[in-house]
Structure formats: structure tokens, C-alpha cells
Design a protein around this motif. Structure first.
Motif, PDB file in Angstrom:
ATOM      1  N   TYR A 119      -1.884   7.325 -23.080  1.00 38.13           N
ATOM      2  CA  TYR A 119      -2.661   6.638 -24.115  1.00 38.13           C
ATOM      3  C   TYR A 119      -3.766   5.790 -23.471  1.00 38.13           C
ATOM      4  N   GLY A 120      -3.428   5.076 -22.422  1.00 34.56           N
ATOM      5  CA  GLY A 120      -4.418   4.255 -21.719  1.00 34.56           C
ATOM      6  C   GLY A 120      -5.496   5.088 -21.054  1.00 34.56           C
ATOM      7  N   ALA A 121      -5.098   6.196 -20.434  1.00 33.08           N
ATOM      8  CA  ALA A 121      -6.080   7.072 -19.783  1.00 33.08           C
ATOM      9  C   ALA A 121      -7.059   7.643 -20.807  1.00 33.08           C
ATOM     10  N   LEU A 122      -6.553   8.032 -21.968  1.00 36.40           N
ATOM     11  CA  LEU A 122      -7.430   8.550 -23.023  1.00 36.40           C
ATOM     12  C   LEU A 122      -8.378   7.471 -23.540  1.00 36.40           C
ATOM     13  N   ASN A 123      -7.915   6.235 -23.617  1.00 39.53           N
ATOM     14  CA  ASN A 123      -8.803   5.138 -24.005  1.00 39.53           C
ATOM     15  C   ASN A 123      -9.860   4.883 -22.940  1.00 39.53           C
ATOM     16  N   ASP A 124      -9.488   5.041 -21.666  1.00 41.68           N
ATOM     17  CA  ASP A 124     -10.484   4.933 -20.592  1.00 41.68           C
ATOM     18  C   ASP A 124     -11.589   5.966 -20.796  1.00 41.68           C
ATOM     19  N   ILE A 125     -11.181   7.194 -21.080  1.00 45.74           N
ATOM     20  CA  ILE A 125     -12.146   8.274 -21.317  1.00 45.74           C
ATOM     21  C   ILE A 125     -13.019   7.947 -22.532  1.00 45.74           C
ATOM     22  N   LYS A 126     -12.390   7.433 -23.567  1.00 43.25           N
ATOM     23  CA  LYS A 126     -13.114   7.113 -24.804  1.00 43.25           C
ATOM     24  C   LYS A 126     -14.236   6.101 -24.579  1.00 43.25           C
ATOM     25  N   ILE A 127     -14.015   5.134 -23.677  1.00 44.27           N
ATOM     26  CA  ILE A 127     -15.058   4.133 -23.433  1.00 44.27           C
ATOM     27  C   ILE A 127     -15.982   4.518 -22.280  1.00 44.27           C
ATOM     28  N   GLY A 128     -15.809   5.744 -21.766  1.00 47.58           N
ATOM     29  CA  GLY A 128     -16.742   6.247 -20.765  1.00 47.58           C
ATOM     30  C   GLY A 128     -16.336   6.047 -19.319  1.00 47.58           C
ATOM     31  N   TRP A 129     -15.108   5.672 -19.062  1.00 43.33           N
ATOM     32  CA  TRP A 129     -14.649   5.510 -17.681  1.00 43.33           C
ATOM     33  C   TRP A 129     -14.158   6.855 -17.164  1.00 43.33           C
ATOM     34  N   ARG A 130     -14.853   7.376 -16.186  1.00 49.59           N
ATOM     35  CA  ARG A 130     -14.498   8.688 -15.638  1.00 49.59           C
ATOM     36  C   ARG A 130     -13.131   8.697 -14.978  1.00 49.59           C
ATOM     37  N   SER A 131     -12.687   7.553 -14.493  1.00 48.06           N
ATOM     38  CA  SER A 131     -11.366   7.472 -13.857  1.00 48.06           C
ATOM     39  C   SER A 131     -10.255   7.872 -14.836  1.00 48.06           C
ATOM     40  N   GLY A 132     -10.512   7.741 -16.128  1.00 48.64           N
ATOM     41  CA  GLY A 132      -9.524   8.148 -17.124  1.00 48.64           C
ATOM     42  C   GLY A 132      -9.172   9.621 -17.021  1.00 48.64           C
ATOM     43  N   TYR A 133     -10.154  10.453 -16.703  1.00 52.18           N
ATOM     44  CA  TYR A 133      -9.889  11.878 -16.540  1.00 52.18           C
ATOM     45  C   TYR A 133      -8.914  12.119 -15.392  1.00 52.18           C
ATOM     46  N   LEU A 134      -9.150  11.438 -14.278  1.00 56.46           N
ATOM     47  CA  LEU A 134      -8.274  11.575 -13.107  1.00 56.46           C
ATOM     48  C   LEU A 134      -6.859  11.114 -13.444  1.00 56.46           C
ATOM     49  N   LEU A 135      -6.737   9.976 -14.134  1.00 52.98           N
ATOM     50  CA  LEU A 135      -5.421   9.462 -14.501  1.00 52.98           C
ATOM     51  C   LEU A 135      -4.699  10.417 -15.457  1.00 52.98           C
ATOM     52  N   LEU A 136      -5.426  10.951 -16.430  1.00 54.77           N
ATOM     53  CA  LEU A 136      -4.820  11.865 -17.391  1.00 54.77           C
ATOM     54  C   LEU A 136      -4.367  13.163 -16.718  1.00 54.77           C
ATOM     55  N   VAL A 137      -5.234  13.730 -15.897  1.00 46.54           N
ATOM     56  CA  VAL A 137      -4.865  14.958 -15.179  1.00 46.54           C
ATOM     57  C   VAL A 137      -3.667  14.679 -14.262  1.00 46.54           C
ATOM     58  N   GLY A 138      -3.659  13.514 -13.625  1.00 47.14           N
ATOM     59  CA  GLY A 138      -2.553  13.163 -12.733  1.00 47.14           C
ATOM     60  C   GLY A 138      -1.219  13.084 -13.449  1.00 47.14           C
ATOM     61  N   VAL A 139      -1.188  12.415 -14.602  1.00 45.74           N
ATOM     62  CA  VAL A 139       0.087  12.279 -15.317  1.00 45.74           C
ATOM     63  C   VAL A 139       0.521  13.622 -15.909  1.00 45.74           C
ATOM     64  N   ILE A 140      -0.425  14.429 -16.362  1.00 44.80           N
ATOM     65  CA  ILE A 140      -0.076  15.762 -16.863  1.00 44.80           C
ATOM     66  C   ILE A 140       0.480  16.614 -15.726  1.00 44.80           C
ATOM     67  N   ALA A 141      -0.168  16.588 -14.553  1.00 44.68           N
ATOM     68  CA  ALA A 141       0.305  17.362 -13.399  1.00 44.68           C
ATOM     69  C   ALA A 141       1.711  16.913 -12.984  1.00 44.68           C
ATOM     70  N   LYS A 142       1.958  15.615 -12.998  1.00 38.90           N
ATOM     71  CA  LYS A 142       3.287  15.091 -12.639  1.00 38.90           C
ATOM     72  C   LYS A 142       4.355  15.615 -13.584  1.00 38.90           C
ATOM     73  N   VAL A 143       4.072  15.553 -14.870  1.00 36.25           N
ATOM     74  CA  VAL A 143       5.055  15.990 -15.860  1.00 36.25           C
ATOM     75  C   VAL A 143       5.280  17.504 -15.780  1.00 36.25           C
ATOM     76  N   VAL A 144       4.220  18.278 -15.597  1.00 40.58           N
ATOM     77  CA  VAL A 144       4.368  19.725 -15.446  1.00 40.58           C
ATOM     78  C   VAL A 144       5.192  20.034 -14.203  1.00 40.58           C
ATOM     79  N   TRP A 145       4.901  19.354 -13.107  1.00 39.93           N
ATOM     80  CA  TRP A 145       5.660  19.532 -11.861  1.00 39.93           C
ATOM     81  C   TRP A 145       7.145  19.270 -12.109  1.00 39.93           C
ATOM     82  N   GLU A 146       7.454  18.188 -12.805  1.00 41.03           N
ATOM     83  CA  GLU A 146       8.853  17.851 -13.091  1.00 41.03           C
ATOM     84  C   GLU A 146       9.522  18.899 -13.971  1.00 41.03           C
ATOM     85  N   GLN A 147       8.779  19.487 -14.903  1.00 42.62           N
ATOM     86  CA  GLN A 147       9.368  20.505 -15.768  1.00 42.62           C
ATOM     87  C   GLN A 147       9.733  21.746 -14.969  1.00 42.62           C
ATOM     88  N   VAL A 148       8.952  22.024 -13.922  1.00 37.02           N
ATOM     89  CA  VAL A 148       9.193  23.208 -13.098  1.00 37.02           C
ATOM     90  C   VAL A 148      10.208  22.908 -11.989  1.00 37.02           C
TER      91      VAL A 148
END
Length: 193
Positions: A119-148
Motif C-alpha cells: 500500500y505504501g509503495a503504491l502511494n509512493d508511485i502515486k505521488i511520483g516517487w520512482r522508488s515506489g516501483y522498486l519497493l513494489l517489485v521487491g515485495v512482489i518478488a519476495k512473495v512469489v519466491w516464497e510461494q515457490v
């Protein structure tokens, strides 16, 4: 970006609540237990997120909670964060109930933390902070890794229970879903220019 009041009262309140519940040894009454929820103990859908297996589990989750809120503190006031945490706890419990019927028990704040982070990463993206993309991709990658690959063996040993990677997935999806609902509602409510 508008000024918001500090979120720290909500963070401190949830932290104290988790500590008190741990100290009072309320796990039998409050943990997410599918069999008891089926018998009508619906509060467990919420309270299972506030109970932890042991002191290490509690300390790791609270440290993560403070760090996640610190990273995204510009997005939260106390009331906003309190409502968001309540929504995340509820969607976490309901998500586990409906999507993972084989999961009989769960405790811990980590699923909610994954939602709060997304939620925070998406809000970062919403206000124009590019770091939000990195944070969002990171948490998605972590969760996908854990599922596998499953949960971390060292953490499993430390907390004395299997890492419920299902909760991390539900939390991530809950955080994204809540963000989309709030953003859509704000777009509808915003007067046309």
C-alpha cells in the motif's frame, strides 16, 4: 503533497496491544483457528494478526511494523493508519479463510505488514516517487519466491512455527486491493475540473 498528522500514536497503540496480548498469553483465545472460527468465534479473523508464537516472532514483526511505517510515514495520519490496519487485518483473516481452507491456524502481523508495505509503495508511485516501483517489485518478488520456495528455514526455527507464506500473499493482495479501492473512490468523489 498535503501535510498529515503523525502516524506514531497508531503505531505505538498497535505495538502496545501486541505486547500486552503476548504478555497475557491470550494465544488460545485469539489466534486464527479455522475450527473455532467455523464455530462462530469470528473475532479470530482479526485478532490472529495481533498474536505471536514467541518473543522473537513478536519483536521481528514489531520492528518490521515500525520500519514499514517509517518508510511510508508521509502517507499516513493516525486515523488513516488505524483504519488501514483494521482493513488489512480483516482482509487478511477473510483471505486466509476463503483462499486457504487447508490452513488451520495462523498468528502474526507479517501478512498485514506485506499489505502495508505494498500500500505504501503504491502511494509512493502515486505521488511520483520512482522508488515506489522498486519497493513494489521487491515485495512482489519476495512473495512469489516464497510461494515457490517456501519460507525461510532460519525464521521458522526462530519463531518456532512454519512461516505462513500464504499470509504474506494474502497481505500483499489485500494492500494492493485496498489501495485500488481507495484510489477509485477518491477519483469518483473528486469534482470534475
Amino acid at each position: 503533497m498535503n501535510w498529515r498528522p503523525s502516524p506514531w500514536l497508531s503505531v505505538a497503540t498497535v505495538s502496545v496491544l501486541c505486547i500486552v496480548l503476548q504478555w497475557a498469553d491470550t494465544i488460545d483465545l485469539m489466534e486464527y483457528q479455522r475450527q473455532f472460527i467455523a464455530d462462530g468465534q469470528w473475532w479470530r479473523l482479526l485478532t490472529g494478526n495481533l498474536i505471536h508464537t514467541n518473543l522473537w516472532h513478536l519483536l521481528m514483526n514489531l520492528a518490521g511494523f515500525w520500519v514499514v511505517v517509517f518508510i511510508h510515514r508521509v502517507h499516513y495520519g493516525n486515523r488513516h493508519l488505524a483504519w488501514l490496519l483494521l482493513a488489512l487485518c480483516l482482509t487478511e483473516g477473510l483471505g486466509l479463510w476463503f483462499a486457504f481452507p487447508a490452513l488451520s491456524a495462523y498468528v502474526g502481523l507479517s501478512g498485514v505488514l506485506h499489505g502495508l508495505f505494498a500500500y505504501g509503495a503504491l502511494n509512493d508511485i502515486k505521488i511520483g516517487w520512482r522508488s515506489g516501483y522498486l519497493l513494489l517489485v521487491g515485495v512482489i518478488a519476495k512473495v512469489v519466491w516464497e510461494q515457490v520456495m517456501g519460507g525461510n528455514a532460519e525464521v521458522t526455527q526462530l519463531i518456532g512455527a512454519r512461516v505462513a507464506t500464504e499470509a504474506h500473499l494474502v497481505g500483499l493482495l489485500s494492500g494492493i486491493g485496498i489501495f485500488l479501492l481507495i484510489s477509485g473512490y477518491c477519483r469518483i468523489k473528486q469534482p470534475a475540473a
